[in-house]
Each structure stands twice: as C-alpha cells, then as structure tokens.
Design an enzyme around this catalytic site. Sequence first.
Site, mmCIF file in Angstrom:
data_model
loop_
_atom_site.group_PDB
_atom_site.id
_atom_site.type_symbol
_atom_site.label_atom_id
_atom_site.label_comp_id
_atom_site.label_asym_id
_atom_site.label_seq_id
_atom_site.Cartn_x
_atom_site.Cartn_y
_atom_site.Cartn_z
ATOM 1 N N GLU A 32 0.860 -1.178 0.000
ATOM 2 C CA GLU A 32 0.000 0.000 0.000
ATOM 3 C C GLU A 32 0.897 1.228 0.000
ATOM 4 O O GLU A 32 1.721 1.402 0.907
ATOM 5 C CB GLU A 32 -0.892 0.047 1.248
ATOM 6 C CG GLU A 32 -1.764 1.311 1.264
ATOM 7 C CD GLU A 32 -2.478 1.558 2.599
ATOM 8 O OE1 GLU A 32 -1.849 1.401 3.664
ATOM 9 O OE2 GLU A 32 -3.667 1.917 2.557
ATOM 10 N N ARG A 61 -4.675 9.402 2.410
ATOM 11 C CA ARG A 61 -5.600 9.499 3.548
ATOM 12 C C ARG A 61 -5.625 10.933 4.082
ATOM 13 O O ARG A 61 -4.585 11.482 4.458
ATOM 14 C CB ARG A 61 -5.137 8.530 4.649
ATOM 15 C CG ARG A 61 -6.070 8.410 5.815
ATOM 16 C CD ARG A 61 -7.263 7.494 5.561
ATOM 17 N NE ARG A 61 -6.856 6.108 5.379
ATOM 18 C CZ ARG A 61 -7.356 5.320 4.414
ATOM 19 N NH1 ARG A 61 -8.246 5.771 3.556
ATOM 20 N NH2 ARG A 61 -6.933 4.073 4.301
ATOM 21 N N HIS A 132 -12.274 4.408 9.240
ATOM 22 C CA HIS A 132 -11.305 4.294 10.344
ATOM 23 C C HIS A 132 -11.785 5.076 11.541
ATOM 24 O O HIS A 132 -12.332 6.163 11.383
ATOM 25 C CB HIS A 132 -9.937 4.864 9.920
ATOM 26 C CG HIS A 132 -9.424 4.268 8.655
ATOM 27 N ND1 HIS A 132 -9.876 4.661 7.422
ATOM 28 C CD2 HIS A 132 -8.505 3.283 8.440
ATOM 29 C CE1 HIS A 132 -9.259 3.949 6.483
ATOM 30 N NE2 HIS A 132 -8.433 3.104 7.075
ATOM 31 N N LYS A 158 -13.532 -2.169 3.933
ATOM 32 C CA LYS A 158 -12.456 -2.081 4.924
ATOM 33 C C LYS A 158 -12.916 -1.281 6.138
ATOM 34 O O LYS A 158 -13.327 -0.122 6.005
ATOM 35 C CB LYS A 158 -11.210 -1.405 4.336
ATOM 36 C CG LYS A 158 -10.104 -1.268 5.388
ATOM 37 C CD LYS A 158 -8.925 -0.434 4.952
ATOM 38 C CE LYS A 158 -7.982 -0.223 6.125
ATOM 39 N NZ LYS A 158 -6.963 0.779 5.865
ATOM 40 N N LYS A 309 -3.126 -14.328 37.986
ATOM 41 C CA LYS A 309 -2.957 -15.727 38.399
ATOM 42 C C LYS A 309 -4.050 -16.177 39.376
ATOM 43 O O LYS A 309 -4.513 -17.312 39.309
ATOM 44 C CB LYS A 309 -1.568 -15.924 39.016
ATOM 45 C CG LYS A 309 -0.451 -15.866 37.976
ATOM 46 C CD LYS A 309 0.889 -16.212 38.596
ATOM 47 C CE LYS A 309 1.944 -16.314 37.518
ATOM 48 N NZ LYS A 309 3.214 -16.856 37.999
ATOM 49 N N ASP A 355 4.645 -23.533 37.453
ATOM 50 C CA ASP A 355 5.840 -22.889 38.031
ATOM 51 C C ASP A 355 6.568 -23.826 39.004
ATOM 52 O O ASP A 355 7.783 -23.952 38.974
ATOM 53 C CB ASP A 355 5.449 -21.610 38.792
ATOM 54 C CG ASP A 355 5.229 -20.438 37.855
ATOM 55 O OD1 ASP A 355 5.775 -20.454 36.737
ATOM 56 O OD2 ASP A 355 4.502 -19.500 38.242
ATOM 57 N N ALA A 384 9.307 -14.653 50.351
ATOM 58 C CA ALA A 384 8.026 -15.291 50.682
ATOM 59 C C ALA A 384 6.898 -14.676 49.854
ATOM 60 O O ALA A 384 5.754 -14.591 50.303
ATOM 61 C CB ALA A 384 7.742 -15.150 52.177
ATOM 62 N N ALA A 387 6.325 -16.095 43.880
ATOM 63 C CA ALA A 387 7.187 -17.146 43.319
ATOM 64 C C ALA A 387 7.570 -18.133 44.417
ATOM 65 O O ALA A 387 7.538 -19.363 44.226
ATOM 66 C CB ALA A 387 8.429 -16.531 42.678
ATOM 67 N N ASN A 406 12.901 -14.804 55.082
ATOM 68 C CA ASN A 406 12.277 -13.627 54.473
ATOM 69 C C ASN A 406 12.556 -12.379 55.295
ATOM 70 O O ASN A 406 12.674 -12.440 56.516
ATOM 71 C CB ASN A 406 10.759 -13.816 54.319
ATOM 72 C CG ASN A 406 10.175 -12.792 53.361
ATOM 73 O OD1 ASN A 406 10.740 -12.586 52.285
ATOM 74 N ND2 ASN A 406 9.103 -12.142 53.736
ATOM 75 N N GLN A 514 3.385 -26.144 30.034
ATOM 76 C CA GLN A 514 2.180 -25.649 29.350
ATOM 77 C C GLN A 514 2.074 -26.273 27.955
ATOM 78 O O GLN A 514 1.008 -26.751 27.547
ATOM 79 C CB GLN A 514 2.263 -24.122 29.223
ATOM 80 C CG GLN A 514 2.287 -23.448 30.581
ATOM 81 C CD GLN A 514 2.428 -21.941 30.512
ATOM 82 O OE1 GLN A 514 3.024 -21.407 29.570
ATOM 83 N NE2 GLN A 514 1.911 -21.260 31.509
#
Length: 535
Positions: A32, A61, A132, A158, A309, A355, A384, A387, A406, A514
């Site tokens: 384009e 444009r 757009h 489009k 998580k 993990d 602590a 992880a 810790n 995973q």
Amino acid sequence: MTHLAASIFVRSVEQAVADAAVAAERGADLVEYRIDQFTDHPPAVSRLVERSPLPCIVTCRPTWEGGEYDGDEQTRISLLEQVGLGESRPAYIDLELAAYQSSANLRQKVNLVIDHPEQVRPTDTGLILSSHDFESRPADLYQRVEAMALAPACRVIKVAWKARSLRDNLEAFEILAHRAKPAIALCMGEYGLPSRVLAKKFGALLTFAAVDDDAGTAPGQPTIDQLKRLYRWDAIDEATRVYGVIGHPVVHSRSPAIHNAGFAAAQFNGVYLPLPILPAYESFKATLIALLDYPPLHFSGASVTIPHKENLLRFVREMGGEVDPLAQRIGAANTLTVREGGGPFGPRLHASNTDYAAALDAVCDGMGISREELSNLRIAVLGAGGAARAIVAGFAQAGASVVLYNRTFDKAKALAEAFADLPGKVVPARWEKLCDSCCQVYINCTPVGMFPDVNQSPMPKGKRGKGQSGWGPGTVVFDTIYNPPVTKLLEEAHQAGCVTIPGAEMFIRQAAGQFEQWTGKSAPILVFRGVLGGE
Ligand code: NAP
C-alpha cells in the site's frame, strides 16, 4: 488467499520502490503506497505504480480520517483519477466511505477509473471503501459495513477501529465471517493484534504490516518479520488453534517467541499471541467468556501472568472447571487449558500451575536426581512472595525440608503455616540468619540482583558461613531471576564451585509444562533454550 500487505509512507519514488522491494524480499505480496504527503506531482505517483515490485493499493488518507493529507478534496480526487488513468494501474484505490458518500460528483469521478458492473473502460483497479476510527469502536460500525456492501462500485469493504479490549477482535472476525464482499476488518492499538495476525484464519483480503519497526502506518501494526517469523503467518489457516499470554502488561513477554517456535518445531497447528486484559476480575471474566464462547476462534489455552494468576483460579472454579489441587493450595495458577468437547465452559476448563514443577525439575536435573530423592534435601528458599509460595509448596509436597528466609519474618511464618500439612517440613527463618552453611540447595525468590540492580546479591559475602562448611561443589544455587541471565548470586556461587541454575531454566520449564498440556507432545526444550539464548 489473504495478502500480507506492506504499508509504506511515500516520500519519493526511489524510497518507496526501495521499501517495497525490501517488503517483497521479507515476504509481502502486496504493497500500500500512502501518498498523503506525496501529492504535488501526480505523474510521479503513476511512475511509482509502474515501477512497483508488487501489486499495489494507492491511498491518500486525509487528516479528517487519521491520515496526513490536509489539502482540498478536489485536488485529492483528481490525483486518484489521474493515477487510475495511468498506463500502469494500481490493483486497488482506497477511498474513505465518508468521502465517497459526500457527493455524487466525487463518486462519478472515482467510478470513472475503477472496475465496477457498469464500467466501460478497460480497468482492473478495484475500489476499497474504508472507514477508520482511531479513538474507539464506531457506534454505527455495522451500518458502515452495510453501506460499503451495498455500493455497487465497492470491491472491498475495509473497517479499522481502535479496540477497547480483546473482545473487539471478535467483532472484526464476525464481519469477516459474514462478508458480502472481500473484506478487511482490523483493530488498532494494544488490544488489536489478534485481528491482524488472525486475518488469515478468518479469510480477510489482507492484513497490513510495516516494513520496519519504526515504519508502521497505524497503531499496533506488526512488522512483516514479526508476522512471518514470530506469529507463524505462513502456517495459519482456518483450523489454527489460538493460545496466548494473558496479563497486564504483556507487551514485553518472551512467551510468544518461545511457544510459537515450539509449535513450529512440533508442526502443531497453533499460534500464540500477547493477550492483554485489564487487572480487574470483571475484565478477565468477560474477556475469557467472550473468547471461549466463540468457537471459530479455537481458543485453546493460555499462560496467565501478573495480575491474573488468582483470577484464573477463581474463574475456572466459578465456571465449574477443574483446578489442579496444588495450584489451589498455592492460590495461583499460570496455565489455562481448554479441552476438546462439550460446551464452552464447565469441565472443558482446566487450571494448573507449572511454576512449581518447573522449579522441581530444574533442581532435579541440576543435581542429576529423581523427584523421589528430593525428600532427602534441605532447601533454603529466600523470599516469601508469589514465586516463593509456588516453590515452597512444590518442594514441601515432594517431601523436602524447606527453610524459608524472608525480610519480613511474619510473612515467612504465615507461609510456613499455610503448608504445615504437606509431607515436607517448612520452617520460617529470619533474614538476618541467612548463611550458606545449612542447606544443600539455595533458591532466590526475591528480586535482589535483578536488572538494573545487577551488582546486588541476596547473600552478601559478610553473611557467609564464617568458615563453616559453606558453599562448594555439591551445593546447588538457583536464582529465579532471569534478567540478567547470570546474576551476581550465580556468579559468586559458580566461583565457589557450586552447581548453578539460572532463572531462564525455570521460565523454559514452566513453558514446557504448558506446551505439553496443550499439545500432548513433549516440549522442544532445546528450541526454547535457543530462542531465549538468541535474543
Ligand atoms: P513478590 O511477590 O513481590 O515477592 C518478593 C519477595 O522478595 C518478598 O518476599 C520480599 O520480602 C522479598 N524482597 C523484596 N526486596 C527485597 C530486598 N531488598 N531484600 C530482601 N528481600 C526482598 O515477587 P515474586 O512474584 O515472588 O517474584 C520474585 C522474583 O521471582 C522476581 O525477581 C522474579 O524475577 C522471579 N520469578 C521468576 C520466574 C521464572 O520463571 N524464572 C517466575 C516468577 C518469578 P518482603 O516480604 O519483606 O517484602
């Protein structure tokens, strides 16, 4: 066929032809030319079309539609007219729906140079009618699509708009699925990448890509290399399964590079994308429900990272899915697997935590022992937080004795109490008591030593074991930090003759866990290592 179209801002014929040649070399099959700022000399645009190494779209444009052309409409349309009348003609001319609808005179001029049912001139140039919105999803999106579909001269529909969330991509896919004509439906911005990468899966006429990182013509546009190499453009088809990393932010995640390389190596028909979702549980839930409830997407799983998580556990529980018991105890899951069969929710959903298994395997491999032998070990965990929680649970479940150091002692105590019923013993300890003489394995789960503070170590020399046994051959030191790849802690441990395990090992292994859940194949660990090492 879905084209990979390189979008190029034109400053001169030479520059644009050279850029198009690079685009062709990298794998684009259409280009384009954005002539917004190249309108002074119409014959030069015709020359550009003539010399173009690829079939082309010509677009000028205006600023009122997010482009850079700020001249008058008459000049712009007569420029497009001249380009359309040239000896070499573009494959497409792009014109905004709003301009096309604005006057019969303008329509007449445009219709003169494009192919349509009543055209008498010999021309193949097709008209792309476009719309757009750089701010949001237009309220009249479907009316715009319909107006384009109904315009006899329009060959391609489009629409492009700034996605408000990942859910907007699904509307782009719906527009493609129900297209009355060839169509392009793209979402812009940080949430829009799926519409760009998966344009091929949903049969779009094309997706746009930039030649280089700094040459994009719309927000969120990937480069040709990213589409081809990172996002598996050539392998994508209607049946491709979709995976991704859900978090906020996810833009710097290395998971897409690892998983896509893995899918390619295993010849698995999948693609893995960054999937940003705002932190609130409501955003997470609404997005996941939308993705899961759209079967043509084949959304099949996700890596889930900060801050979602805990949200993943809650979501899978609420939907009647299955949660890995130790992930439940840890209070966090990092993997969603969507299994075959049944409705969109319920038992199809599975949440787990790869993990802790990654940390266990990294230590077992580093020491050359089996998981069963972990019960003979005394392991010091530093930190602590999130992880540490997964790692402590994993080792305690495997029967190891864990000493948990810790900075905030009460957190260590609370964590030890939370896992008091697991087979291994978890003992909280004060950070000040940390030394290198009491355990066979040391695992750093604090951010101390992470970039940019690379000269710090959680185990300063002054705290060492005062001439007692101390670190040496046989001691294992594992730093969960992966930036830098070798931390100061690991450097010192290596000098003392210890076995060292870098954080990248845990990252690679959690990804491997995973991969195996999603594909049922063993993970190409060497490929994963190569990707991380090669960056
Ligand atoms: P988090 O939840 O914020 O916990 C951070 C822990 O580090 C807390 O226990 C905190 O102690 C301690 N800490 C922070 N600054 C400290 C300092 N200056 N001195 C001593 N202790 C300090 O973080 P997280 O999510 O557990 O992540 C921790 C590390 O794990 C990160 O560096 C991350 O890179 C790494 N990680 C690696 C992987 C992998 O795949 N390789 C995966 C996850 C995490 P207080 O309780 O006293 O605040």
